[in-house]
Design an enzyme around this catalytic site. Structure first.
Site, PDB file in Angstrom:
ATOM      1  N   LYS A  43       0.808  -1.212   0.000  1.00 52.62           N
ATOM      2  CA  LYS A  43       0.000   0.000   0.000  1.00 52.62           C
ATOM      3  C   LYS A  43       0.847   1.270   0.000  1.00 52.62           C
ATOM      4  O   LYS A  43       0.345   2.351  -0.279  1.00 52.62           O
ATOM      5  CB  LYS A  43      -0.965  -0.003   1.194  1.00 52.62           C
ATOM      6  CG  LYS A  43      -2.036  -1.075   1.057  1.00 52.62           C
ATOM      7  CD  LYS A  43      -3.077  -0.968   2.152  1.00 52.62           C
ATOM      8  CE  LYS A  43      -4.208  -1.958   1.947  1.00 52.62           C
ATOM      9  NZ  LYS A  43      -3.846  -3.326   2.403  1.00 52.62           N
TER      10      LYS A  43
HETATM   11  C1  LIG Z   1      -4.552  -4.393   1.853  1.00 50.22           C
HETATM   12  C2  LIG Z   1      -3.849  -5.692   1.800  1.00 50.22           C
HETATM   13  C3  LIG Z   1      -4.303  -6.754   0.992  1.00 50.22           C
HETATM   14  C4  LIG Z   1      -5.573  -6.662   0.185  1.00 50.22           C
HETATM   15  O1  LIG Z   1      -5.460  -5.766  -0.892  1.00 50.22           O
HETATM   16  P1  LIG Z   1      -6.768  -5.221  -1.626  1.00 50.22           P
HETATM   17  O2  LIG Z   1      -6.273  -4.245  -2.611  1.00 50.22           O
HETATM   18  O3  LIG Z   1      -7.626  -4.605  -0.565  1.00 50.22           O
HETATM   19  O4  LIG Z   1      -7.435  -6.399  -2.256  1.00 50.22           O
HETATM   20  C5  LIG Z   1      -3.550  -7.915   0.957  1.00 50.22           C
HETATM   21  N1  LIG Z   1      -2.422  -8.051   1.702  1.00 50.22           N
HETATM   22  C6  LIG Z   1      -1.976  -7.068   2.492  1.00 50.22           C
HETATM   23  C7  LIG Z   1      -0.741  -7.292   3.291  1.00 50.22           C
HETATM   24  C8  LIG Z   1      -2.659  -5.863   2.582  1.00 50.22           C
HETATM   25  O5  LIG Z   1      -2.194  -4.894   3.382  1.00 50.22           O
END
Ligand SMILES: *Cc1c(COP(=O)(O)O)cnc(C)c1O
Length: 437
Positions: free
Chosen positions: A107
């Protein structure tokens, strides 16, 4: 470029408006009116380019109508002081490590890009202060808080459920201070999410100040995630392994997978996507039945994927609505798998034992889905490892019998002092607090 709402009941928005508003007025998600194709030779040339160079080319295609080239290049350079390497695990299975950013999860890419794009609009276009509200079950809060830390004109409020995020996660957003406020809500993640949604709908709060979301509903957060799909392709292309690519994505709100679909729409030759879920598997149900039924989330080892009503489902439906039979088209493009906590632990143990690779619980879902899909010999399988295993140290150590070293970046957060503001889960209390700010 103009952006329309997936609910088709709001006026078209400029990039600036779509980013500052987050969600459209009709509660739909913004989508670009058209998706420009990248030329084959441009994609072919990427194998000789750095991540940053590739990201600049992709950003130009996505945002070039609205932001000049030099500015975009600067935003990309500020966003990506880190790499997302592809690692060969075994046979035709590769791992895209997305955890080399400041908070050790994928993210970081979207959060940092969004912070810089928003700062540009605030600065250039005389927008007054913007307040970013973000509900988190752990990972989003840290990426967003760190992405926006010290950015002038933007205040971030991170709402998180008291006692339900790990200590390591909490210290990554609750110790920062400056323009970051951590609100410790006496409730669940769903309560935090509900408070944020209620705030967006509350007239008084919106009049008091500009509110936007930094969850993957915001186009500035999720579209930059296309960058690393191109870069992953380029890295595999270099070794002649990019033909017939199958990509497995550990999914919660489906922002990451939707970004992959956008990259594909832009011309990146990805043959198939795999949606890897934990027990929160409404998407898999949809693939099986054609009926989408959101439900309350259950907690699992892979907590960032504990989502019962994935917000980007609306974008996936919208992308495929150009087909006469959207459901069939989705099934042709995306497969789905789901894993229990026992499955996740089993996969982590097996991969550690056989290949010496430490997966985190989210990446374990991605890996296992790829293994169960069984890419043909002619295909290349790539799964996304979305977080550094040390972010989930206590679970990982317990499952693998390891004592993972905590990377220095993460340890630095742990020295800070927690400065959260405790609040109840009632909207009135939250609103009262907010209006005093
Ligand atoms: C947010 C997150 C996900 C999921 O991603 P999305 O885009 O919401 O599908 C998977 N793994 C980790 C470690 C995350 O922080």
């Amino acid at each position: 470029m103009k952006y329309y709402s997936t609910n088709k009941n709001a006026p078209l928005a400029s990039l600036k408006r779509a980013v500052i508003k987050g969600l459209a007025g009709d509660k739909g998600l913004y989508m670009p009116e058209n998706i420009d194709l990248m030329k084959d030779f441009v994609i072919g040339e990427m194998k000789d380019m750095t991540f940053r160079e590739i990201a600049c080319v992709v950003a130009q295609t996505l945002f070039g109508d609205d932001v000049n080239g030099d500015t975009l290049d600067r935003i990309v350079a500020d966003t990506l002081p880190f790499d997302t390497p592809v690692v060969h695990l075994h046979d035709n299975i590769y791992c895209l490590e997305l955890f080399h950013g400041p908070t050790l999860a994928f993210k970081d890419v979207g959060a940092r890009f969004m912070a810089r794009l928003l700062a540009y609009f605030i600065d250039r276009e005389g927008v007054r202060d913007v307040n970013v509200l973000v509900a988190t079950s752990g990972d989003t809060g840290s990426a967003v808080a760190n992405g926006f830390l010290g950015v002038e004109g933007i205040n971030v409020y991170v709402l998180y459920p008291k006692g339900r995020v790990s200590a390591i996660q909490e210290c990554q957003f609750a110790t920062l201070g400056r323009n970051i406020t951590a609100l410790e809500i006496d409730g669940t993640f769903d309560d935090c999410q509900a408070l944020v949604k209620a705030a967006f709908m509350d007239e008084e709060m919106n009049e008091h100040s500009r509110l936007t979301s930094a969850n993957s509903i915001n186009i500035a957060r999720f579209l930059p995630q296309t960058f690393y799909y191109f870069y992953a392709y380029a890295q595999l292309d270099k070794t002649g392994m990019a033909d017939k690519l199958v990509v497995s994505v550990p999914s919660g709100n489906f922002g990451n997978l939707t970004a992959g679909l956008f990259a594909h729409w832009m011309g990146l030759p990805i043959r198939r996507f795999i949606a890897a879920n934990n027990r929160n598997d409404v998407f898999l149900d949809y693939l099986k039945t054609g009926v989408y039924t959101p439900r309350a989330s259950v907690s699992t080892l892979a907590n960032a994927m504990d989502v019962g009503n994935p917000s980007n489902f609306a974008r996936i439906m919208d992308l495929f609505s150009i087909y006469p039979k959207p459901y069939e088209a989705i099934r042709k493009r995306i497969s789905g798998y789901r894993y229990t906590d026992e499955d996740i632990a089993g996969t982590m143990r097996r991969v550690y034992k056989e290949y010496g690779y430490v997966l985190d619980p989210h990446g374990a879902c991605g890996y296992q889905a790829l293994a169960d899909y069984r890419p043909a010999d002619s295909e290349t399988g790539l799964f996304l490892e979305t977080a550094h295993p040390a972010k989930f140290k206590s679970d990982v150590d317990r499952i693998l019998g390891t004592d993972l070293e905590i990377p220095a970046r993460l340890r630095a957060f742990m020295d800070g002092e927690k400065q959260s503001i405790p609040l109840g889960r009632d909207f009135e209390g939250f609103k009262k607090y907010f209006l005093r700010q």
